[in-house]
Design an enzyme around this catalytic site. Sequence first.
Site, mmCIF file in Angstrom:
data_model
loop_
_atom_site.group_PDB
_atom_site.id
_atom_site.type_symbol
_atom_site.label_atom_id
_atom_site.label_comp_id
_atom_site.label_asym_id
_atom_site.label_seq_id
_atom_site.Cartn_x
_atom_site.Cartn_y
_atom_site.Cartn_z
ATOM 1 N N GLU A 1 24.199 -65.060 -8.663
ATOM 2 C CA GLU A 1 24.441 -66.117 -7.685
ATOM 3 C C GLU A 1 24.953 -67.429 -8.267
ATOM 4 O OE1 GLU A 1 21.116 -66.696 -5.081
ATOM 5 O OE2 GLU A 1 21.215 -64.672 -4.302
ATOM 6 N N GLU B 1 20.392 -57.672 -3.998
ATOM 7 C CA GLU B 1 19.164 -58.304 -3.499
ATOM 8 C C GLU B 1 19.166 -58.285 -1.984
ATOM 9 O OE1 GLU B 1 18.132 -62.321 -4.794
ATOM 10 O OE2 GLU B 1 18.750 -61.817 -6.837
#
Length: 438
Positions: free
Chosen positions: A159, A352
């Site tokens: 991320e 995720e």
Amino acid sequence: MATEARDPIPPFPAGFLWGVSTSAHQIEGAADLRTPSVWDTFTAGPGRVKDGSTAAVACDHYHRYREDVALLAGLGVDAYRFSVSWPRVLADGGLGFYDRLVDELCAAGIRPVPTLFHWDLPAGLDWLERDTAARFAEHVSVVAGRLGDRVDKWITLNEPAEHTLLGHALGVHAPGRQLLFDALPVAHHQLLAHGLAVRALRAAGAADIGIANSHGPTWPASKEQADVEAADLYDLLLNRLFADPLLLGAYPDGLGELMPGDVPADLKIISEPLDWYGVNYYAPARVGAPQGTETSFGGVRMPAELPFSLREIEGVPTTAFGWPVVPEGLTELLTGFHDRYGDRLPPVVVTENGCSYDGLDDQARITYLDGHLRALHRAVEAGVDVRGYFVWSLLDNFEWAEGYTQRFGLVHVDPETQERTPKASYTWFADMLGQQRL
Ligand code: BGC
């Protein structure tokens, strides 16, 4: 703990990779056995973490990894996504921990999938500096040289969008900078670091390389032009800024002109072909024009001077964190990527997906995961090549600025005693995996 009977989740394609994800800083502890990271410096400051906690001990996974691998084996996952702490690799003997972890995973028949950077930058390094990208590539070479005989699937970064936004634009995560749009070089240097890492991994013989990028659909708050434009800008910053350079070799909407360095040359490195593309999905965002006041989203304060404001999505349940639960957002996101990037999009892995809820009988987490797996299956039916799904997270852990107050684990961890207790969702996920393999 009776779990509601549901229709089985439709079968995913053969060879689909099922796993769970964690990250080093959030679970390992043993802070005395690594060098300091920007998160150690950040959490030492007053009022940075909600419950005043730190990750010095966290889940003590460093010492309890055998117990945690046994939990993974009990769950029946194919793969385990963890991160390699760069500050630990810099400490004498630090890589030995990952040797032991990888050996334990292999002995249990679980495929190790390391992420090479999950926000815990060694203290003293800075993503505003271009040199950090080169330093990261050196770290990657060291780790690949040591673990590459047993690890074949790698993730470069976790991320970069959230790390840029939360850590450098808004200052609610380490290193705590509030640069707003001046944080853009941080995005570029992480993307460059990713490209250099892909090259370093390939040079070390790796052939199964991805990234874990956070994405979500962005919905305009209304059809008014000002709301549509604000939502488009938010989509640009969260989605296209991080996917276009990787998949198309270009920055969207003139953003390249705002980036430092020789951008065309860097884009060649950034767009090194990927073997797969990892998507972290939690929720969509509803975005409108600025309201002239500070707004708040999922616990994060958005300053009034931003050219957009985040709005509540009405009529949907929310998690303990206040995040909206919108499974169909995952279908929309993945089919949207498939349309936008076409053949340039490699196979997708959901790296995720998960939610924060309290309690051992976590029926709401089961509902969340069940809904998102069905939504993922709809994306597969619509033609998206999805190859895997990882739940965030195995354990309740140090949830960054929220400390230990938000619990994403399939396994409850008592932060005082370190006792692990599988929740209802752990049993449900294990049963679901059993059905998928029938
Ligand atoms: C991050 C995790 C985090 C999770 C829940 C993701 O943005 O990769 O580290 O714990 O979301 O907030």
